[in-house]
Design a protein around this motif. Structure first.
Motif: not given
Length: 301
Positions: A98-103, A155-162, A270-271
């Motif tokens: 859900x956080x993805x859609x809200x963002x 190299x594929x992944x960015x951790x946006x936040x915990x 992780x997001x």
């Protein structure tokens, strides 16, 4: 221009093992072996030899891999140059939470103001399907809540936040009188919530992974459970007093009806933003990427 089969040979050369290459490519080992055999027959020479339990490139294989890498690079450059001609293009995004859609609801209007001719296609799915979509390069990138990034290369992944996970309890639950907040211990979890109806996400979700881990750590084994993949439904049921659950920080609303307890020890997921392999971002993709990064930089960690 389909370069999928070129990536097959490149991946086998990198992994030096047919089974490991098939796992990374999400194809069956038999299909991959058949493709290599057919290609070697067509070329009239082997591309791989087995040495000390590994597949190593023959001189012809080295030539093939070098050429394949050049073709893939040419394809990327060509597609970017064509897209940049009039700023027309297409971005595919896979989301799991859900956080993805809200963002994206907040970001896309700003992005479309900058790039009105870019089409954005969003696919809402679960984690296993998203992993497959990215591995098969059927989406450009995914935004997901994960407990581990082991399915992807670094190299594929960015951790946006915990993102912290909370225990969500109806405001009139007896425990709220004993402990108005803000934390709940594993001991209290076991002592006061064993008889509650637990509203849990289904298996393979990031929340369910955390839930099962907390149950294991606390020794709590719920007597009653209801499973659903709808966070909105779960939160509404907690607000109505039907049960208790674990919810992520981005979903922790309806605070007039729900008390959110921080767990001791704290629990996180992780997001992340996951890019498909070999993806070189053009101008508008880079812009969207920065919008996403900026959005999360303003979120609490």
């Amino acid at each position: 221009m389909d370069v999928k089969y070129l990536n097959y040979i490149i991946t086998i050369a990198k992994k030096k093992n047919m089974t490991k290459a098939a796992e990374e490519l999400y194809v069956s080992q038999s299909s991959l072996s058949q493709y290599v055999s057919k290609l070697e027959q067509e070329l009239g020479t082997p591309l791989f030899l087995r040495a000390k339990g590994e597949l190593v490139l023959t001189p012809a294989g080295i030539l093939y891999v070098n050429a394949a890498q050049k073709v893939i690079a040419i394809q990327k450059e060509l597609y970017q140059d064509i897209g940049e001609l009039d700023l027309r293009g297409h971005i595919t995004i896979g989301v799991t939470s859900q956080f993805s859609l809200e963002m994206l609801t907040e970001i896309i209007p700003r992005f479309k103001a900058d790039y009105p001719k870019i089409t954005i296609e969003i696919t809402e799915t679960n984690i296993p399907t998203l992993v497959s979509l990215i591995a098969e390069e059927n989406v450009d990138f995914g935004i997901a809540a994960l407990n581990t990034t082991s399915a992807f290369s670094h190299e594929q992944v960015d951790i946006l936040r915990n993102e912290e996970i909370f225990l969500a309890v109806p405001v009139d639950h007896p425990y709220c009188k004993i402990n108005p907040g803000p934390t709940v211990s594993l001991q209290d979890l076991n002592a006061y919530f064993g008889d509650d109806n637990w509203l849990l996400s289904k298996k393979a979700s990031s929340l369910r992974y955390v839930s099962d881990n907390v149950f294991h750590l606390s020794g709590l084994y719920p007597k009653a459970m209801c499973e659903t993949n709808s966070i909105t439904t779960t939160r509404s049921m907690v607000a109505m007093g039907i049960g208790v659950t674990f919810l992520a920080e981005s979903c922790a609303s309806a605070r007039d009806k729900i008390v959110y307890y921080s767990l001791e020890p704290k629990q996180y997921r992780m997001n992340v933003l996951i890019r498909r392999k070999n993806w070189t971002l053009n101008s508008w993709e880079t812009k969207l990427y920065h919008y996403i990064r900026d959005y999360f930089s303003s979120c609490s960690v």
